[in-house]
Scaffold this active site. Sequence first.
Site, PDB file in Angstrom:
ATOM      1  CB  SER A   1      -6.520  -1.022  -1.926  1.00 25.84           C
ATOM      2  OG  SER A   1      -5.132  -0.845  -1.994  1.00 25.84           O
TER       3      SER A   1
ATOM      4  CG  ASP B   1      -4.925   1.302   0.184  1.00 22.80           C
ATOM      5  OD1 ASP B   1      -6.067   0.879   0.418  1.00 22.80           O
ATOM      6  OD2 ASP B   1      -4.206   0.891  -0.742  1.00 22.80           O
TER       7      ASP B   1
END
Length: 262
Positions: free
Chosen positions: A40, A151
């Site tokens: 992320s 993500d």
Amino acid sequence: MKKKYWLALWWGSARWFVHIWVLKYLEEKNIEIWEITWTSMWALIWALCAMWKNSKEIKKIAKEINYMKLFDFDFIYWSVKWDKVKKKIKYYFWDLKIEELKIKLKIIATNLETWEKKVFESWSIVDALRASISIPWVFKPYKIWKDVYVDGLVVDNLPIDELSLENKIWVSAIKLPSGPLSTKRKVLWIQLPKFFLNLNYQILYRTIVNLMYQNEAKSIEIASWNKQVLHFDFWKLEFFNFSKVDKFVEIWYETAKKNLKF
């Protein structure tokens, strides 16, 4: 002789600043980072580390970036495009490949169509970073060839299992929400009720964070070898406190100094 360690890192938006000071502490202890995995946002810091940038250099870069100017809106997806972020990443890495970095790097993303985990170990570092930071509902998904990515936190928010060998350090920026929902906001001296969108956001946020917290706990429980896990208290520092670099790194340095054992 330097001791070798493998790092697994979790996201946290502005909370990624704390990772600068884990790097500083490892430098002081003469620890060599052998491999890094992460998921992320703001993975930029560890890509810089993999280029052999030190903590002082990375902190300087972190403070130079105007983060709020990197937000650009996409009205079709109703989310942040992240085109400006990609441009900023390219400024630092140009056309560098992951496999060309000094430290082995594994960047985690999620294939939006198959829901399979994608581990980028070779590829353009700019594309891999951009794919990994596409938080669902917030940032626009990223397409690489025919595949669309979001993500990596969707499938693996703390990628411990991707680390190769022993001596593992895992850094988590999760702060589990608790207590009642916030239903009021203060405007000057008047307490006004919050709208339903804000309340729904709080519910969604708490649900997602709790799911990630449970996934992380399971990953830590089943992991083997010599492992150290770091969590820390952010007090009132939140995901978008980008102007508070020094406060974040201060918290982290003291936490690392107190808890890491070499």
